[in-house]
Motif scaffolding. Structure first.
Motif, short mmCIF file in Angstrom:
data_model
loop_
_atom_site.label_atom_id
_atom_site.label_comp_id
_atom_site.label_asym_id
_atom_site.label_seq_id
_atom_site.Cartn_x
_atom_site.Cartn_y
_atom_site.Cartn_z
N ARG A 166 -2.10 5.49 11.71
CA ARG A 166 -3.39 4.86 11.38
C ARG A 166 -3.91 5.33 10.03
N TYR A 167 -3.82 6.64 9.78
CA TYR A 167 -4.38 7.18 8.54
C TYR A 167 -3.35 7.26 7.42
N GLY A 168 -2.18 7.78 7.73
CA GLY A 168 -1.17 8.03 6.71
C GLY A 168 -0.45 6.78 6.24
N ILE A 169 -0.37 5.77 7.08
CA ILE A 169 0.35 4.56 6.70
C ILE A 169 -0.63 3.39 6.52
N ASP A 170 -1.37 3.05 7.56
CA ASP A 170 -2.25 1.88 7.49
C ASP A 170 -3.36 2.05 6.45
N ALA A 171 -4.11 3.15 6.53
CA ALA A 171 -5.23 3.37 5.60
C ALA A 171 -4.72 3.58 4.18
N MET A 172 -3.64 4.35 4.01
CA MET A 172 -3.14 4.60 2.66
C MET A 172 -2.55 3.33 2.04
N SER A 173 -1.86 2.52 2.83
CA SER A 173 -1.32 1.26 2.32
C SER A 173 -2.46 0.33 1.88
N ALA A 174 -3.49 0.26 2.69
CA ALA A 174 -4.64 -0.59 2.34
C ALA A 174 -5.32 -0.07 1.08
N MET A 175 -5.47 1.25 0.98
CA MET A 175 -6.08 1.82 -0.21
C MET A 175 -5.27 1.49 -1.46
N ALA A 176 -3.95 1.55 -1.34
CA ALA A 176 -3.09 1.22 -2.47
C ALA A 176 -3.30 -0.24 -2.90
N LEU A 177 -3.46 -1.13 -1.93
CA LEU A 177 -3.73 -2.54 -2.26
C LEU A 177 -5.08 -2.67 -2.97
N GLY A 178 -6.08 -1.92 -2.50
CA GLY A 178 -7.38 -1.94 -3.16
C GLY A 178 -7.30 -1.40 -4.58
N LEU A 179 -6.52 -0.36 -4.77
CA LEU A 179 -6.33 0.20 -6.11
C LEU A 179 -5.65 -0.82 -7.02
N PHE A 180 -4.64 -1.49 -6.49
CA PHE A 180 -3.95 -2.51 -7.28
C PHE A 180 -4.87 -3.67 -7.61
N ALA A 181 -5.67 -4.12 -6.63
CA ALA A 181 -6.53 -5.28 -6.82
C ALA A 181 -7.72 -5.00 -7.73
N SER A 182 -7.95 -3.76 -8.09
CA SER A 182 -9.09 -3.46 -8.95
C SER A 182 -8.63 -2.76 -10.24
N LEU A 183 -8.29 -1.51 -10.16
CA LEU A 183 -7.96 -0.73 -11.35
C LEU A 183 -6.73 -1.25 -12.09
#
Length: 179
Positions: A20-37
């Motif tokens: 939940r935290y190491g895969i799902d949340a981190m993968s989603a965060m990476a998508l957010g980082l890509f979609a913004s920065l």
């Protein structure tokens, strides 16, 4: 008593696991980082320096990069299936973490965003004034943690950067392969 806690956590969709935290949340965060920065940086590259189009693309890219913290926190909340009031409140948490964390901002957003999201989920829909309580608890939890811990994430990331620079100077070939 243990069964009551487990039932409460299940009802609130708080599942403490590496996936939940190491895969799902981190993968989603990476998508957010890509979609913004990252996209903001790509858009903001000078295509034709000095042209009006270049200036506007630089401006648009700046807008995208300016919301990096909130977008990462929202992505984490989405991955953790946060209810709407928690999810939208995470934007403030992400902004605080990224601003106070400096170079360690994304790391601060990840850890503090998860904690603020889960705490917000625990109080969500538990009172008659949920529209006040849930965002307040989520933002205060995340904001307080950001004030205390985000500068520490900056220090850790800065020290890691210095170490990598030192190691690269010492063994450029080896560090070029490793990093």
């Amino acid at each position: 008593m243990r069964n009551t806690k487990k039932t409460f956590l299940e009802r609130k969709n708080v599942i403490i696991s590496f996936r939940r935290y190491g895969i799902d949340a981190m993968s989603a965060m990476a998508l957010g980082l890509f979609a913004s920065l990252l996209i903001g940086t790509i858009i903001g590259q000078n295509v034709a320096p000095g042209s009006m189009i270049s200036q506007r693309l630089l401006e648009i890219g700046g807008y995208a990069t300016s919301v990096t913290g909130p977008v990462m926190a929202l992505a984490i909340g989405h991955a953790l299936m946060a209810p709407p009031l928690v999810l939208y409140s995470l934007a403030a948490v992400g902004a605080a973490c990224n601003a106070l964390g400096g170079s360690g901002g994304p790391l601060a957003v990840f850890f503090i965003g998860i904690i603020a999201c889960e705490v917000g989920k625990l109080v969500s829909k538990e009172t008659k004034i949920d529209i006040i309580v849930t965002p307040a608890v989520t933002i205060i939890t995340g904001g307080a943690l950001a004030i205390v811990f985000a500068p520490m994430f900056k220090s850790v990331c800065d020290a890691l950067g210095v170490f990598i620079g030192w190691a690269t100077n010492l063994q450029p070939l080896l560090m070029g392969i490793v990093v």
